[in-house]
Design a protein around this motif. Structure first.
Motif, mmCIF file in Angstrom:
data_model
loop_
_atom_site.group_PDB
_atom_site.id
_atom_site.type_symbol
_atom_site.label_atom_id
_atom_site.label_comp_id
_atom_site.label_asym_id
_atom_site.label_seq_id
_atom_site.Cartn_x
_atom_site.Cartn_y
_atom_site.Cartn_z
ATOM 1 N N ILE A 184 5.940 7.399 -1.822
ATOM 2 C CA ILE A 184 6.980 8.455 -1.836
ATOM 3 C C ILE A 184 7.792 8.487 -2.839
ATOM 4 N N VAL A 185 8.251 9.553 -3.409
ATOM 5 C CA VAL A 185 9.720 9.528 -4.508
ATOM 6 C C VAL A 185 11.324 10.171 -3.553
ATOM 7 N N LEU A 186 11.920 10.086 -3.715
ATOM 8 C CA LEU A 186 13.079 10.393 -3.284
ATOM 9 C C LEU A 186 13.974 11.136 -4.609
ATOM 10 N N ASN A 193 10.603 13.572 -12.243
ATOM 11 C CA ASN A 193 10.048 13.052 -13.162
ATOM 12 C C ASN A 193 8.893 11.840 -13.490
ATOM 13 N N ALA A 194 8.176 11.167 -14.291
ATOM 14 C CA ALA A 194 7.540 10.276 -14.553
ATOM 15 C C ALA A 194 6.314 9.889 -13.331
ATOM 16 N N THR A 195 7.327 9.393 -12.653
ATOM 17 C CA THR A 195 6.960 8.442 -10.953
ATOM 18 C C THR A 195 6.766 9.541 -10.420
ATOM 19 N N ALA A 196 7.744 10.987 -10.285
ATOM 20 C CA ALA A 196 6.975 11.965 -9.488
ATOM 21 C C ALA A 196 5.964 12.428 -9.345
ATOM 22 N N LYS A 197 5.831 12.387 -10.530
ATOM 23 C CA LYS A 197 4.300 13.104 -10.783
ATOM 24 C C LYS A 197 3.371 12.417 -10.793
ATOM 25 N N LEU A 198 3.636 10.488 -9.714
ATOM 26 C CA LEU A 198 1.867 9.727 -9.901
ATOM 27 C C LEU A 198 2.485 10.106 -7.933
ATOM 28 N N ALA A 199 3.137 10.944 -7.525
ATOM 29 C CA ALA A 199 3.926 10.363 -5.671
ATOM 30 C C ALA A 199 3.077 11.363 -4.906
ATOM 31 N N HIS A 200 2.496 11.217 -3.770
ATOM 32 C CA HIS A 200 1.556 11.706 -3.045
ATOM 33 C C HIS A 200 3.121 12.529 -1.996
ATOM 34 N N TYR A 201 4.210 11.910 -2.298
ATOM 35 C CA TYR A 201 4.723 12.634 -1.917
ATOM 36 C C TYR A 201 6.279 13.031 -3.145
ATOM 37 N N VAL A 202 6.882 14.108 -2.887
ATOM 38 C CA VAL A 202 7.931 13.795 -3.334
ATOM 39 C C VAL A 202 9.576 14.997 -2.565
ATOM 40 N N ILE A 203 10.657 14.287 -2.096
ATOM 41 C CA ILE A 203 11.224 14.729 -1.474
ATOM 42 C C ILE A 203 12.576 14.590 -2.200
ATOM 43 N N ALA A 204 12.219 15.871 -2.609
ATOM 44 C CA ALA A 204 14.069 16.312 -3.174
ATOM 45 C C ALA A 204 15.051 15.977 -2.342
ATOM 46 N N ARG A 248 0.387 -1.206 -0.096
ATOM 47 C CA ARG A 248 -0.234 -0.050 -0.208
ATOM 48 C C ARG A 248 1.068 1.420 0.389
ATOM 49 N N ALA A 249 2.207 1.330 0.770
ATOM 50 C CA ALA A 249 2.908 2.607 0.545
ATOM 51 C C ALA A 249 4.275 1.918 -0.173
ATOM 52 N N LEU A 250 4.543 2.548 -0.707
ATOM 53 C CA LEU A 250 6.204 2.726 -2.072
ATOM 54 C C LEU A 250 6.709 3.624 -1.551
ATOM 55 N N ILE A 251 8.364 3.087 -1.760
ATOM 56 C CA ILE A 251 9.114 4.569 -2.016
ATOM 57 C C ILE A 251 9.803 4.402 -2.832
ATOM 58 N N VAL A 252 10.199 4.978 -3.552
ATOM 59 C CA VAL A 252 10.634 5.318 -4.756
ATOM 60 C C VAL A 252 12.261 5.797 -4.121
ATOM 61 N N PHE A 253 13.052 4.652 -4.737
ATOM 62 C CA PHE A 253 14.628 5.926 -4.571
ATOM 63 C C PHE A 253 15.617 5.874 -5.685
ATOM 64 N N GLY A 254 15.938 7.188 -5.821
ATOM 65 C CA GLY A 254 16.643 7.415 -7.397
ATOM 66 C C GLY A 254 16.227 6.287 -7.645
ATOM 67 N N GLY A 255 14.980 6.620 -8.319
ATOM 68 C CA GLY A 255 14.626 5.347 -9.732
ATOM 69 C C GLY A 255 13.524 6.296 -10.418
ATOM 70 N N ASN A 256 12.890 5.373 -11.699
ATOM 71 C CA ASN A 256 11.777 5.790 -12.589
ATOM 72 C C ASN A 256 10.804 4.767 -13.063
ATOM 73 N N PRO A 257 10.250 4.447 -11.885
ATOM 74 C CA PRO A 257 10.079 2.779 -11.856
ATOM 75 C C PRO A 257 8.004 2.739 -13.243
ATOM 76 N N VAL A 258 7.438 3.764 -12.984
ATOM 77 C CA VAL A 258 6.949 3.521 -13.561
ATOM 78 C C VAL A 258 6.979 3.540 -15.061
ATOM 79 N N MET A 259 8.387 4.307 -15.742
ATOM 80 C CA MET A 259 8.748 4.475 -17.524
ATOM 81 C C MET A 259 9.567 2.866 -16.986
ATOM 82 N N GLY A 260 10.707 2.752 -16.348
ATOM 83 C CA GLY A 260 11.573 1.816 -16.275
ATOM 84 C C GLY A 260 10.753 0.246 -16.760
#
Ligand SMILES: Nc1nc2c(c(=O)[nH]1)N[C@H]1C(S)=C(S)[C@@H](COP(=O)(O)OP(=O)(O)OC[C@H]3O[C@@H](n4cnc5c(=O)[nH]c(N)nc54)[C@H](O)[C@@H]3O)O[C@H]1N2
Ligand SMILES: Nc1nc2c(c(=O)[nH]1)N[C@H]1C(S)=C(S)[C@@H](COP(=O)(O)OP(=O)(O)OC[C@H]3O[C@@H](n4cnc5c(=O)[nH]c(N)nc54)[C@H](O)[C@@H]3O)O[C@H]1N2
Ligand code: SF4
Ligand SMILES: [Mo]
Length: 719
Positions: free
Chosen positions: A422-424, A429-440, A392-404
């Motif tokens: 959550i995207v770090l 990127n395309a995955t960040a555009k779907l995120a609830h939080y984007v951590i810069a 239910r919760a996914l942390i994406v660290f340095g990736g763009n999996p929705v494209m990958g």
């Protein structure tokens, strides 16, 4: 004040040493620093682009973002975001258990050293097995091979010792991807190949494209993609037929030679030549050179691992390497015995572990972990399949999996199904555009790193420390800080450990308990990671260009006792798949095969928007052989429609004589997720739309087909 500072690049495995000119918090310029680096002075164009990125190019994110109820992204203070994320993760875990949380580790995470280490601590602290990474949508066929065959603990020979280098679907002059998968050197790869040729090293390249590395080849074989298993089964056939395999090695270290002989018997050189559309004489010659080599290294890149039968392709390539004894022997010089993490190679087999057959399993398929990870292609169904234990919760660290991942319809549906994404990342990127939080998060020259990612890759022992050269922007945090700060808010203490591939985090005893009240000092963490280093951390600090440890020569040790393990050349599932391949025919509905390829200017989706990339690649061109273009009545620069079994994209065609007929070659992760209608306006075409996450997945690692994808092309109707 303008000053110069030493550091190293963190964009790829070469970790090039650099000298950066810094002026008042801005990076002015960068040049290669070859003063201590084992590669000498070398850097590529991405090194330059990374300076511009630090300075704000490519719309670098300067603060964190939260998606509001209307789907708009609004800036949020990092501390506030961390509070909210910790509260939401805690609530999900309380309600559904730790398996509700998953992490995806992308290409940008591998060289964010403290981030990558604390990511493992974080997952362990919350108790979730859900770790996914790019590896299972990349070259995990190599992991499957070592899991089915076992591997030699003595390792593969260094490039300088090799007298025959075989590169299959690997273009290190562009990708800098070599050891331990293939022969070559990550840094200054062209220089290493030129030097090898001068030493008399024979080089065989097997690739549908006569690429930048193929210019060093003594024998260039240009097959249709997707036939490496057949080609290497045929090479094994010839080696066994002629008795030209390394008997000394095989008698001691391999098993199932008879089963292999039976399985490859039908794979005659004629059959392989006909399937792959190459001259029989080339296959015979490759086998002859492999059979007579004194110190061969037969390896591969992403091409075979991304094509049909990827696990079998890499298995058969390794079988040929094993038949040739392509490993270091007891008494051989170990040119890089590790610096931060010293290693003592022993001439013995590490038994085939088949880790995926045991332990904790995926929730939707009866498959366990491969090198500690679940298959990334299963992520959408692990999210979407109903059940208490779904992700239910996914942390994406340095990736763009929705494209990958490819298959955007399925991937986007899954990501949209998450309660918390959550995207770090420093990019939206395309995955960040779907995120609830984007951590810069910070960029390399703003944070502390050491060369853990290169420790076993350098041709000779070397280590370097990179302190921050400039302050990070105010709204930005370090990757590691995310894991520490969220764990602290969740009341989950973290243990820092020196984790590397092959180690089980839980079983590493040596650890540093982090202070969860006061922000740990990154230098203290790095000092801990250097505990067993041949060069103490403080020595790295005072030698900013890096250190080559002063030490006695190292040699591969003989095994003191025979552990009984042997390389399993032909287990039953491999023999079965060889049988399937034998019975297969190409799909008559499709006239072309789409292959993968990388460009020097970009790193997957990173830097594709850099100015110097865009100038050369306003789109990711659909490269085609000029004779094929003429046959299809296509002109240079024309828009084409490319159709696969599961999708269509529009692309811009470009002639490339170096590409064989019947193949179209395109770089991945360009364009937009939405169906591409106007490649120029959409900055390229998303080739992932031609791939399915449900059809043609490989066994064990569930690798999708990213290369050798059957396609048709036609002029696109303007609309
Ligand atoms: N500059 C740059 N460097 C990178 C990257 C990047 O994007 N840009 N990406 C990084 C990543 S994530 C990775 S995984 C590595 C990959 O590193 P490499 O594997 O070296 O990547 P490529 O340059 O794509 O080379 C793959 C080659 O395989 C060939 N090929 C395709 N299909 C087949 C096949 O079925 N059989 C055979 N024999 N050949 C085939 C293609 O023509 C191509 O030349 O590079 C890394 N380095
Ligand atoms: N069709 C098709 N699909 C493919 C492939 C193919 O050849 N064809 N190749 C596959 C392969 S080999 C791979 S590896 C995957 C790539 O898949 P991913 O790794 O998921 O994608 P990248 O585009 O590399 O994403 C890297 C992200 O990391 C960010 N980043 C860079 N440095 C840092 C950092 O220091 N910290 C943080 N937090 N972020 C950072 C970048 O901004 C970028 O957004 O795609 C796979 N998918
Ligand atoms: S080869 Fe290029 S991207 Fe890779 S580390 Fe060197 S400068 Fe950076
Ligand atoms: Mo990759």
């Amino acid at each position: 004040m303008v000053h110069k500072a030493k550091t190293f690049c963190r964009n790829c495995g070469a970790l090039c040493s650099m000298e950066v000119t810094v002026d008042n918090g801005r990076l002015l310029d960068v040049v290669a620093d070859g003063s201590v680096s084992p590669y000498g002075p070398y850097m590529c164009i991405k090194g330059q682009s990374s300076i511009e990125f630090h300075n704000g190019a490519e719309d670098r994110l300067l603060h964190s973002l939260k998606r509001d109820g209307q789907g708009r992204f609004v800036p949020i203070d990092a501390a506030q975001a961390l509070d909210e994320i910790a509260a939401q993760l805690t609530a999900l875990i309380d309600k559904y258990g730790p398996r509700a949380v998953a992490l995806y580790h992308g290409t940008g995470a591998y060289r964010s050293v403290l981030g990558a280490q604390l990511e493992k601590s974080f997952l362990s602290a919350i108790g979730t097995p859900n770790l996914f990474s790019t590896m299972t949508i990349d070259q995990s066929a190599k992991w499957v091979t070592s899991g089915r065959m076992g591997f030699m603990a003595s390792g593969k020979p260094a490039f300088v010792d090799v007298d025959l280098a075989v590169l299959v679907g690997n273009n290190p002059v562009v990708s800098h991807q070599t050891y331990p998968f293939g022969p070559g050197e990550s840094g200054a790869p062209g220089r290493a190949f030129a030097a090898a040729k001068k030493r008399g090293t024979r080089i065989i390249v097997i690739d549908p494209r006569q690429h930048e590395t193929a210019r060093y080849a003594d024998l260039f074989i240009q097959p249709l993609p997707g036939h490496d298993a057949v080609i290497f089964a045929a090479i094994a056939h010839i080696l066994l037929r002629d008795g030209r395999y390394n008997k000394r090695f095989c008698d001691r270290f391999v098993t199932q030679l008879d089963a292999l002989r039976t399985a490859v018997a039908p794979f005659t050189p004629e059959l392989a030549a006909a399937r792959a559309d190459v001259p029989v004489a080339q296959i015979e010659l490759a086998a002859q050179w492999i059979g007579e080599a004194r110190c061969p290294f037969v390896g591969s890149g992403s091409g075979p691992s991304m094509s049909a039968h990827s696990n079998l392709n890499d298995h058969m390539i390794e079988v040929v390497n094993a038949l040739a004894g392509g490993y270091r022997k007891a008494g051989d010089r170990v040119r890089n015995p590790g610096t931060l993490n010293p290693r003592t190679p022993v001439e013995t087999v590490v038994a085939a572990g088949r880790s995926w057959e045991k332990g904790v399993k995926c929730r939707t398929v009866d498959i366990g972990k491969l090198f500690g990870e679940f298959p990334t292609a299963l992520l959408p169904q692990e999210i979407m399949t109903p059940g208490e234990d779904r992700i239910r919760a996914l942390i994406v660290f340095g990736g763009n999996p929705v494209m990958g991942l490819g298959d955007p319809e399925r991937a986007v549906a899954a990501f949209n199904d998450l309660d918390l994404l959550i995207v770090l990342d420093p990019r939206m990127n395309a995955t960040a555009k779907l995120a609830h939080y984007v951590i810069a998060t910070s960029q390399p020259f703003e944070r502390h790193d050491i060369t853990i990612a290169g420790d076993s890759l350098y041709p000779t022992a070397f280590a370097q420390y990179a302190p921050p050269l400039i302050e990070k922007p105010v709204g930005v945090i370090d990757d590691w800080e995310f894991f520490w700060a969220v764990a602290a808010r969740m009341n989950r203490p973290l243990l820092l450990k020196y984790w590397t591939y092959g180690l089980d985090f839980e079983h590493i005893r040596d650890c540093m308990a982090l202070d969860m009240q006061t922000r740990p000092d990154p230098e203290d963490m790095l000092r801990f990671l250097c505990r067993n280093s041949r060069v103490p951390f403080d020595e790295l600090v005072v030698n900013p260009s890096g250190v080559r440890p002063d030490m006695a020569e190292h040699f591969v040790l003989p095994a003191t006792v025979d552990n009984g393990a042997r390389l399993q050349l032909c287990p039953a599932d491999v023999a079965d798949e060889l049988g399937q391949v034998l019975a297969e025919h190409s799909d008559p509905r499709f006239r072309y095969l789409l292959t993968c390829r990388r460009i020097l200017e970009a790193m997957n989706s990173a830097y594709r928007d850099a100015e110097r990339t865009r100038r050369k690649y306003p789109v990711n061109w659909a490269y085609m052989n000029p004779t094929d273009m003429a046959a299809e009545a296509l002109n240079e620069g024309e828009r084409i429609a490319i159709d696969s079994e599961c999708g269509q994209i529009h692309a811009v065609v470009k002639a490339e004589a170096a590409l064989r007929r019947g193949v179209i070659s395109m770089t991945h992760l360009f364009g937009e997720l939405q169906a591409s209608r106007d490649p120029l306006q959409q900055a390229g075409s998303f080739t992932g739309a031609l791939t399915s996450l449900q059809q043609h997945l490989e066994p064990i690692n569930f690798m999708p087909r990213f290369s050798g994808v059957p396609i048709n092309v036609a002029t696109a109707n303007a609309d």
